[in-house]
Design a protein around this motif. Structure first.
Motif, PDB file in Angstrom:
ATOM      1  N   UNK A 268      50.361 -41.040  80.029  1.00 47.87           N
ATOM      2  CA  UNK A 268      51.153 -42.941  80.166  1.00 47.87           C
ATOM      3  C   UNK A 268      52.268 -42.567  78.805  1.00 47.87           C
ATOM      4  N   UNK A 269      51.949 -42.048  78.052  1.00 46.05           N
ATOM      5  CA  UNK A 269      53.248 -41.380  77.474  1.00 46.05           C
ATOM      6  C   UNK A 269      52.700 -41.617  75.979  1.00 46.05           C
ATOM      7  N   UNK A 270      51.081 -42.033  75.563  1.00 46.66           N
ATOM      8  CA  UNK A 270      51.087 -41.910  74.171  1.00 46.66           C
ATOM      9  C   UNK A 270      51.495 -40.854  73.625  1.00 46.66           C
ATOM     10  N   UNK A 271      52.069 -41.003  72.152  1.00 45.02           N
ATOM     11  CA  UNK A 271      52.169 -39.975  70.934  1.00 45.02           C
ATOM     12  C   UNK A 271      50.252 -39.991  70.483  1.00 45.02           C
ATOM     13  N   UNK A 272      49.803 -40.890  70.123  1.00 42.88           N
ATOM     14  CA  UNK A 272      48.771 -41.025  69.216  1.00 42.88           C
ATOM     15  C   UNK A 272      47.512 -41.323  70.258  1.00 42.88           C
ATOM     16  N   UNK A 273      46.070 -40.402  70.763  1.00 43.21           N
ATOM     17  CA  UNK A 273      45.018 -40.326  70.922  1.00 43.21           C
ATOM     18  C   UNK A 273      44.308 -40.459  69.674  1.00 43.21           C
ATOM     19  N   UNK A 274      43.260 -41.409  69.891  1.00 43.78           N
ATOM     20  CA  UNK A 274      41.921 -41.599  69.676  1.00 43.78           C
ATOM     21  C   UNK A 274      40.650 -41.021  70.261  1.00 43.78           C
ATOM     22  N   UNK A 275      39.791 -40.262  69.149  1.00 46.18           N
ATOM     23  CA  UNK A 275      38.831 -39.489  69.664  1.00 46.18           C
ATOM     24  C   UNK A 275      37.483 -41.146  70.203  1.00 46.18           C
TER      25      UNK A 275
END
Length: 332
Positions: A56-63
């Motif tokens: 989707x384009x996220x620059x940050x992925x939260x675990x």
């Protein structure tokens, strides 16, 4: 310069991901089940969720580690696997990021312990630091770029999590949930939170708000955070509207189109990291990414303009008149 700083310098505004828990429920997560256990039991589903946000384009992925302290994992008899669970959470996200061909930050989610700190509860400050340090040790071993301390309400618990991050050697981001008449449940205001974060040594990589009670409330809180940020990047990770019961499901009122409007308003406010919390699906994040790419700037919105676009506040600040009435009722 770490990865988060590098991306902020290059892009100016970063897109974070959407919700974890509310997206895992339709994937089979049962009420009362620990999402963190899926880091072993259903790795493919966690991978699918992270990948959907990357796509989707996220620059940050939260675990998938929000409840990853021993204080919360003991409810599921997983308190002896804290480091292992958090290491796996960071590794799952990190493996997908490595294959993406893009620079993406792996943010190690660190939520509240679920316990009240003394003197309100039995958990000591030192005990909270110890719990967070154990969790963050696993996140760091798994390759997390930053400790993502989120959905906090207590200043003492925020400080304990920050101390743990410093001990482990992780840069940190801290976000609070302003869900009680414009403040956190423990009475912390957006302005006071910003001032506290600006005064930390070391300072956070970014700070802001997540979750709460709706996009309008969060952005109104962001006005005061931006005004008191002292140069720190501000985070906004709002819920997709408010939850409603529809049959046997909980649905959120905010459409992808509403969250796209939220992105434009947040950018005009000067927010540097924008994403979604509860109710935000990959479709919401995709709409936010498109809005971010297409946005051409604008004046900072007032609280009234935010409310006009995104809807009324769910938890508005009490007026002096109503405060006096409440005091009279309490005395009576």
């Amino acid at each position: 310069m770490n990865k988060l700083q590098k991306l902020l310098k290059e892009k100016g505004t970063l897109l974070a991901d959407g919700a974890t828990g509310t997206n895992l429920i339709p994937m089979g997560l049962d009420s009362g089940q620990a999402p963190e256990a899926w880091n072993f039991d259903h790795v493919d589903r966690i991978q699918k969720l992270h990948q959907s946000f990357i796509d989707a384009g996220s620059d940050i992925v939260v675990t998938n580690s929000f409840g990853g302290t021993a204080r919360r994992l003991h409810l599921h008899d997983l308190q002896d696997r804290v480091v292992e669970i958090n290491r796996a959470a960071a590794e799952i996200a990190g493996d997908l990021v490595a294959k993406s061909g893009r620079e993406i930050v792996v943010a190690g989610s660190v939520g509240p312990t679920g316990d009240l700190l003394a003197p309100l509860g039995e958990l000591t400050y030192a005990g909270a630091v110890e719990a967070f340090e154990e969790q963050m040790t696993g996140l760091k071993e798994g390759g997390a770029d930053v400790a993502w301390i989120e959905t906090m309400s207590s200043p003492d618990e925020i400080d304990a999590a920050i101390e743990a991050a410093n001990k482990v050697g992780l840069d940190y981001v801290a976000t609070a949930s302003f869900d009680t008449a414009g403040n956190t449940m423990m009475g912390l205001s957006p302005a006071a939170f910003a001032q506290q974060m600006a005064g930390k040594n070391p300072r956070p990589q970014a700070f802001g708000s997540n979750c709460g009670v709706g996009a309008s409330d969060l952005l109104v809180a962001a006005i005061d955070m931006v005004a008191n940020a002292d140069g720190l990047p501000v985070v906004a990770k709002a819920n997709a509207g408010i939850p409603k019961i529809a049959g046997d499901k909980v649905v959120y009122s905010g459409s992808p189109e509403l969250m796209a409007d939220y992105v434009k308003l947040a950018m005009n406010l000067g927010v540097s990291i924008i994403g979604g919390c509860c109710g935000n699906s990959p479709e919401h994040v995709k709409a936010m990414a498109e809005a971010m790419r297409a946005h051409n700037g604008g004046d900072a919105p007032t609280a009234e303009e935010i409310i006009e676009t995104l809807g009324p506040l769910v938890s508005p600040k009490s007026s002096k008149k109503s405060d006096r009435s409440n005091r009279r009722r309490r005395r009576g």
